[in-house]
Design a protein around this motif. Structure first.
Motif, PDB file in Angstrom:
ATOM      1  N   ASP A   1       0.434 -26.443  25.738  1.00 16.46           N
ATOM      2  CA  ASP A   1       1.360 -26.507  26.865  1.00 16.46           C
ATOM      3  C   ASP A   1       2.245 -27.740  26.763  1.00 16.46           C
ATOM      4  OD1 ASP A   1       1.577 -27.560  30.062  1.00 16.46           O
ATOM      5  OD2 ASP A   1       2.151 -25.498  29.619  1.00 16.46           O
ATOM      6  N   ALA A   2       3.502 -27.585  27.151  1.00 16.05           N
ATOM      7  CA  ALA A   2       4.467 -28.677  27.006  1.00 16.05           C
ATOM      8  C   ALA A   2       4.112 -29.885  27.846  1.00 16.05           C
ATOM      9  CB  ALA A   2       5.857 -28.167  27.379  1.00 16.05           C
ATOM     10  N   GLY A   3       3.359 -29.704  28.919  1.00 10.90           N
ATOM     11  CA  GLY A   3       2.946 -30.840  29.758  1.00 10.90           C
ATOM     12  C   GLY A   3       4.129 -31.499  30.422  1.00 10.90           C
ATOM     13  N   ASP A   4       4.163 -32.836  30.410  1.00  8.58           N
ATOM     14  CA  ASP A   4       5.212 -33.580  31.083  1.00  8.58           C
ATOM     15  C   ASP A   4       6.270 -34.083  30.113  1.00  8.58           C
ATOM     16  OD1 ASP A   4       3.921 -33.242  33.528  1.00  8.58           O
ATOM     17  OD2 ASP A   4       2.675 -35.019  33.225  1.00  8.58           O
ATOM     18  N   SER A   5       6.362 -33.514  28.935  1.00  6.21           N
ATOM     19  CA  SER A   5       7.322 -33.980  27.939  1.00  6.21           C
ATOM     20  C   SER A   5       8.743 -33.694  28.387  1.00  6.21           C
ATOM     21  CB  SER A   5       7.070 -33.319  26.587  1.00  6.21           C
ATOM     22  OG  SER A   5       5.827 -33.706  26.050  1.00  6.21           O
ATOM     23  N   ASN A   6       9.615 -34.665  28.169  1.00  7.92           N
ATOM     24  CA  ASN A   6      11.036 -34.464  28.436  1.00  7.92           C
ATOM     25  C   ASN A   6      11.657 -33.603  27.343  1.00  7.92           C
ATOM     26  OD1 ASN A   6      13.892 -35.627  27.527  1.00  7.92           O
ATOM     27  ND2 ASN A   6      13.790 -35.733  29.756  1.00  7.92           N
ATOM     28  N   THR A   7      11.171 -33.757  26.120  1.00 11.52           N
ATOM     29  CA  THR A   7      11.688 -33.008  24.970  1.00 11.52           C
ATOM     30  C   THR A   7      10.541 -32.658  24.040  1.00 11.52           C
ATOM     31  OG1 THR A   7      13.803 -34.192  25.090  1.00 11.52           O
ATOM     32  CG2 THR A   7      13.307 -33.040  23.032  1.00 11.52           C
ATOM     33  N   ASN A   8      10.513 -31.418  23.559  1.00  9.43           N
ATOM     34  CA  ASN A   8       9.524 -30.957  22.584  1.00  9.43           C
ATOM     35  C   ASN A   8      10.239 -30.305  21.415  1.00  9.43           C
ATOM     36  OD1 ASN A   8       6.979 -31.546  23.882  1.00  9.43           O
ATOM     37  ND2 ASN A   8       7.488 -29.947  25.361  1.00  9.43           N
ATOM     38  N   GLY A   9       9.682 -30.460  20.233  1.00  7.56           N
ATOM     39  CA  GLY A   9      10.269 -29.801  19.080  1.00  7.56           C
ATOM     40  C   GLY A   9       9.238 -29.542  18.005  1.00  7.56           C
ATOM     41  N   GLN A  10       9.437 -28.480  17.229  1.00  2.00           N
ATOM     42  CA  GLN A  10       8.566 -28.158  16.101  1.00  2.00           C
ATOM     43  C   GLN A  10       9.403 -27.602  14.969  1.00  2.00           C
ATOM     44  OE1 GLN A  10       5.092 -25.771  16.744  1.00  2.00           O
ATOM     45  NE2 GLN A  10       4.462 -26.841  18.583  1.00  2.00           N
TER      46      GLN A  10
ATOM     47  N   ASN B   1       7.689 -35.052  20.243  1.00 10.31           N
ATOM     48  CA  ASN B   1       7.566 -35.049  21.698  1.00 10.31           C
ATOM     49  C   ASN B   1       8.137 -36.341  22.256  1.00 10.31           C
ATOM     50  OD1 ASN B   1       4.853 -33.641  20.586  1.00 10.31           O
ATOM     51  ND2 ASN B   1       5.523 -32.624  22.458  1.00 10.31           N
ATOM     52  N   LEU B   2       9.000 -36.212  23.256  1.00 14.20           N
ATOM     53  CA  LEU B   2       9.464 -37.368  24.012  1.00 14.20           C
ATOM     54  C   LEU B   2       8.859 -37.262  25.402  1.00 14.20           C
ATOM     55  CD1 LEU B   2      11.251 -39.896  24.311  1.00 14.20           C
ATOM     56  CD2 LEU B   2      13.088 -38.378  25.100  1.00 14.20           C
ATOM     57  N   ASP B   3       7.902 -38.149  25.704  1.00 20.35           N
ATOM     58  CA  ASP B   3       7.202 -38.130  26.987  1.00 20.35           C
ATOM     59  C   ASP B   3       7.721 -39.249  27.869  1.00 20.35           C
ATOM     60  OD1 ASP B   3       5.624 -36.031  26.062  1.00 20.35           O
ATOM     61  OD2 ASP B   3       4.117 -37.385  25.234  1.00 20.35           O
ATOM     62  N   VAL B   4       8.032 -38.916  29.105  1.00 20.27           N
ATOM     63  CA  VAL B   4       8.530 -39.904  30.067  1.00 20.27           C
ATOM     64  C   VAL B   4       7.647 -39.859  31.305  1.00 20.27           C
ATOM     65  CG1 VAL B   4      10.489 -40.717  31.415  1.00 20.27           C
ATOM     66  CG2 VAL B   4      10.883 -39.596  29.215  1.00 20.27           C
ATOM     67  N   ALA B   5       7.029 -40.995  31.606  1.00 24.33           N
ATOM     68  CA  ALA B   5       6.218 -41.143  32.815  1.00 24.33           C
ATOM     69  C   ALA B   5       6.849 -42.219  33.689  1.00 24.33           C
ATOM     70  CB  ALA B   5       4.783 -41.505  32.452  1.00 24.33           C
ATOM     71  N   GLU B   6       6.259 -42.450  34.847  1.00 19.26           N
ATOM     72  CA  GLU B   6       6.813 -43.432  35.771  1.00 19.26           C
ATOM     73  C   GLU B   6       6.857 -44.832  35.170  1.00 19.26           C
ATOM     74  OE1 GLU B   6       8.128 -42.970  38.688  1.00 19.26           O
ATOM     75  OE2 GLU B   6       7.684 -40.846  38.964  1.00 19.26           O
ATOM     76  N   SER B   7       5.899 -45.162  34.304  1.00 15.91           N
ATOM     77  CA  SER B   7       5.804 -46.528  33.792  1.00 15.91           C
ATOM     78  C   SER B   7       5.944 -46.632  32.274  1.00 15.91           C
ATOM     79  CB  SER B   7       4.466 -47.154  34.197  1.00 15.91           C
ATOM     80  OG  SER B   7       3.385 -46.391  33.679  1.00 15.91           O
ATOM     81  N   GLN B   8       6.082 -45.504  31.564  1.00 12.48           N
ATOM     82  CA  GLN B   8       6.148 -45.579  30.109  1.00 12.48           C
ATOM     83  C   GLN B   8       6.957 -44.422  29.528  1.00 12.48           C
ATOM     84  OE1 GLN B   8       2.710 -44.769  27.314  1.00 12.48           O
ATOM     85  NE2 GLN B   8       2.794 -46.999  27.060  1.00 12.48           N
ATOM     86  N   MET B   9       7.664 -44.735  28.448  1.00 13.93           N
ATOM     87  CA  MET B   9       8.337 -43.710  27.654  1.00 13.93           C
ATOM     88  C   MET B   9       7.763 -43.777  26.239  1.00 13.93           C
ATOM     89  SD  MET B   9      12.368 -43.407  26.494  1.00 13.93           S
ATOM     90  CE  MET B   9      12.934 -42.824  28.089  1.00 13.93           C
ATOM     91  N   SER B  10       7.479 -42.625  25.639  1.00 19.52           N
ATOM     92  CA  SER B  10       6.922 -42.626  24.289  1.00 19.52           C
ATOM     93  C   SER B  10       7.516 -41.492  23.467  1.00 19.52           C
ATOM     94  CB  SER B  10       5.393 -42.502  24.322  1.00 19.52           C
ATOM     95  OG  SER B  10       5.002 -41.263  24.880  1.00 19.52           O
TER      96      SER B  10
END
Length: 582
Positions: A497-506, A558-567
Motif C-alpha cells: 500500500d502506498a501509505g502516506d507517500s507523496n510520490t511513489n515509483g517503480q 518513495n518520497l514520504d512527507v510527515a509533519e516533522s520529516q521528509m525522506s
C-alpha cells in the motif's frame, strides 16, 4: 620496500584518551559533511559472496575483462598488498577498518579528512609501510614531518598520512590535521558532537532501520546555505517548470532545513538509500500544491498493467501550481507560461487552462508504461518503444468529458496538418466503446506499399488514445495500453500500500531488459556509429549490458512527507536466484 613494510611499530609513552573515542569526538565542530562506514568487512563479504557472483563469473565478457591488462595489474596490486599485510586482502581490510572508516569535509578551509580506526595497530603500521613503498616505487622522494610526536608522511603532493596508535589519519589540509591531532591528545576543544544539528542527526540514525545498515552520512545544510554554497538551490523561484513539478517541494524544504541525513543499506536482496531531513508545514508556502492543503496528501496507488515497465503516482495540485506560477518560477519562465496559457486558452475555446481545465481534475496523478506487443501488428516499427499513459480523475465528468473529447479531436487534426507539411504519415480518428467506457482513438495510416513493413517509421509505435471510464480520464500513447487501463481490476497497486507517500515509483528491470533486447540490432548499430566500434565489439558491449541488467529486479522510489520529516527512499532490488530471469 621490505624495510618499509617490516619496519617496527612506533612506540609511544602510553596511549592518550583519544584511543577509545569516536571519530566525531576528534573532528572539529566546523565539519559540514561526514560519512561513516561502520563495517567495511561486512560490505566486502556481501559483495564477494553474493549469490549472483557465480553468474557474473560465467559471463564471457567478464572473463575477457579478467584476462585483460587492467585486471592483471589489479591482481598484482592485491598480491603485493596481501604480502605486506601477511593475510588475504579481504581479511586485512576487515581488520584495518573493523572500528569504522569516517570521511569528513571541513567548512572553514575546505579541508577533507579520512579517519580509519582499527583494532590492530601493528597492521595499521604495515599498511603505512605498504603505502610509502608504493610511493617510492613510483619514483617519489620520501618526505616526512613531525607534529607533537607524530610522523606525517607525504602520500602525494596534497595528501598527508599520520598514524595515531590505532587510528590512521589522511588529510589534504595541514591545519585540519593538526586540529584532529590536538583533539586526540588533549580532548578539550569543540568537536562535531557539540554541533546541535549533528546531535539531532544521531537521533535520526538511532530511530532508523538498523538491519543491514552499512553507512550513515550527515550534511550541515544550514552552514552551507549561510556560506552561499549552491546558491541555485536557495532561490525561491526556479527556471524550470518540469523541475518545479517534480522537485519543487523538496527544494523548498532544503531552503529551510538545518541538516540532511543519509543511510545506506546493503544485503543480498539489493541496495537502498534513505535521505531524510526535518520538515515543518510553515516551510511549505507558496508550494502547498506539492504537499496538500490543509492536510498532507498521499499519492494514489500505482497502476498495474501486463508487462509493466514503470509506474509513478504522486499528489500534485496542477491547477494551483499553474495559477501561482508567478510565485514559483522566474520571470523568464513566467513569460513563457503566459504565452503558453494564451495559446492553450484559445485551443480550449476560451476556457482558462489553469482554472477551468486543470481545475477540473483532482490532484491524483498516475503515470504508467508498458512493453508493447508487435507480434500480430503490421506495419511494425523498426525501433520498438514502450507505451505510456497518464490517468487523472475528473471532478465533474458529465461537464468535462464532452469538452476534452472535442479538444482531443482538434489536436489530432492539428497533428495531421503539421505532419502533412513535413511528409509524415497521417492519423485516422476512431471511436470505441467497452461497456460504459468510451475511447477516442487515432492510428497512423501506412502507405499502400508499406502496410506489411517490418521497419516502419518510429511513429507507428503510437496510436494516441483518450479514454473515459467513470470519473477517470486516460491519455495514452497506444490504444492497447488504454484498453488495459479501462479494466478496473487491472489498475490495482501491485506492491505494498502506498501509505502516506507523496510520490511513489517503480521500474521493472525485467521488462526493460526485454525492450532493449528487442531493439538489440539498433543498439549495436548506434554503438558502432557513436563509438566507432567494430560490429563484434559493439555486440559484446551491448550483450554485457543486457547480461548485467539481468541481475536486477527493479528500482523503487518513495518520497514520504510527515509533519516533522521528509525522506526520499531509493532501492535497487536484485535477483538472487540463478535462472530467475531469462
Amino acid at each position: 620496500m621490505a624495510s618499509l613494510i617490516l619496519s617496527p611499530v612506533l612506540t609511544f609513552a602510553g596511549p592518550p584518551r583519544g584511543v577509545d573515542c569516536e571519530a566525531a569526538e576528534l573532528l572539529p565542530r566546523s565539519i559540514v559533511a561526514c560519512a561513516e562506514v561502520s563495517d567495511l568487512g561486512a560490505v566486502l563479504h556481501t559483495v564477494m559472496n553474493h549469490p549472483l557472483r557465480a553468474q557474473l563469473d560465467a559471463i564471457p565478457a567478464y572473463d575477457v575483462f579478467m584476462q585483460s591488462g587492467a585486471a592483471g595489474r589489479l591482481q598484482m596490486a592485491l598480491r603485493a598488498f596481501e604480502a605486506s599485510m601477511g593475510k588475504p586482502w579481504q581479511q586485512a581490510l576487515d581488520t584495518l577498518t573493523d572500528r569504522g572508516v569516517t570521511l569528513a569535509l571541513d567548512a572553514s578551509d575546505g579541508g577533507a579528512a579520512i579517519l580509519i580506526h582499527s583494532s590492530d595497530a601493528e597492521l595499521l603500521e604495515r599498511f603505512r609501510g605498504f603505502v610509502l613503498a608504493l610511493r617510492q616505487m613510483q619514483g617519489a622522494t620520501a618526505k616526512q614531518g613531525d607534529y607533537r610526536g607524530f610522523v606525517a608522511d607525504m602520500v602525494s603532493d596534497q595528501l598527508k598520512m599520520v598514524r595515531m596508535h590505532d587510528w590512521m589519519l589522511l588529510t589534504n589540509n595541514a591545519e585540519l590535521g593538526k586540529t584532529i591531532i590536538d583533539q586526540y591528545l588533549d580532548r578539550n576543544g569543540e568537536t562535531l558532537v557539540s554541533n546541535t544539528a549533528y546531535v539531532a542527526a544521531l537521533r535520526d540514525f538511532d530511530a532508523g532501520e538498523a538491519k543491514h545498515c552499512v553507512a550513515v552520512a550527515f550534511l550541515d545544510v544550514k552552514t552551507l546555505r549561510d556560506a552561499g554554497v549552491a546558491n541555485k538551490f536557495n532561490k525561491e523561484k526556479t527556471d524550470n517548470l518540469a523541475g518545479e513539478v517534480a522537485l519543487g517541494g523538496v527544494l523548498a524544504n532544503i531552503r529551510h532545513t538545518p541538516y540532511l541525513t543519509g543511510q545506506l543499506h546493503l544485503s543480498n536482496d539489493g541496495l537502498s538509500l534513505r535521505l531524510a531531513s526535518p520538515h515543518q508545514r510553515d516551510w511549505e508556502p507558496p508550494r502547498e500544491y506539492f504537499f496538500g492543503e490543509p492536510e498532507l496528501a498521499a499519492a494514489p496507488s500505482l497502476l498495474n498493467v501486463p508487462n509493466r515497465l514503470f509506474a509513478l503516482s504522486t499528489h500534485r495540485d496542477l491547477s494551483q501550481m499553474w495559477l501561482r506560477a508567478g510565485d514559483l518560477v522566474s520571470d523568464r519562465a513566467t513569460d513563457q507560461l503566459a504565452v503558453a496559457d494564451t495559446t492553450l486558452t484559445t485551443f480550449f475555446s476560451g476556457r482558462d487552462f489553469g482554472e477551468d481545465i486543470l481545475g477540473s481534475f483532482a490532484s491524483d496523478v498516475q503515470i504508467v508504461g508498458m512493453e508493447q506487443d508487435f507480434s500480430d501488428v503490421l506495419p511494425q516499427p523498426a525501433i520498438k518503444l514502450p507505451a505510456f499513459a497518464m490517468q487523472f480523475r475528473m471532478k465533474n465528468p458529465e461537464e468535462t468529458q464532452p469538452e476534452l473529447r472535442r479538444v482531443f479531436q482538434s489536436f489530432i487534426g492539428f497533428l495531421n496538418v503539421v505532419g502533412a507539411q513535413n511528409g509524415q504519415p497521417q492519423l485516422d480518428l476512431g471511436m470505441e466503446s467497452i461497456g460504459d467506457t468510451q475511447l477516442i482513438t487515432a492510428s497512423y495510416v501506412p502507405d499502400r506499399d508499406k502496410r506489411e513493413s517490418l521497419d516502419a517509421k518510429i511513429q507507428f509505435n503510437f496510436s494516441p488514445t483518450m479514454a473515459f471510464a467513470d470519473e477517470r480520464i486516460i491519455l495514452s500513447s497506444s490504444l492497447a495500453l488504454a484498453r488495459e487501463m479501462t479494466k478496473t481490476d487491472s489498475t490495482i497497486e501491485a506492491a505494498a500500500d502506498a501509505g502516506d507517500s507523496n510520490t511513489n515509483g517503480q521500474l521493472d528491470a525485467t521488462t526493460l531488459r526485454r525492450i532493449l533486447d528487442t531493439n538489440r540490432s539498433q543498439l549495436v548499430a548506434n554503438n558502432m556509429i557513436e563509438k566507432g566500434h567494430s560490429k563484434e565489439a559493439a555486440e559484446g558491449e551491448i550483450g554485457l549490458l543486457l547480461e548485467l541488467l539481468g541481475f536486477f529486479r527493479g528500482l523503487r522510489l518513495n518520497l514520504d512527507v510527515a509533519e516533522s520529516q521528509m525522506s526520499l527512499n531509493l532501492a535497487v532490488d536484485l535477483l538472487t536466484e540463478a535462472g530467475t530471469q531469462q
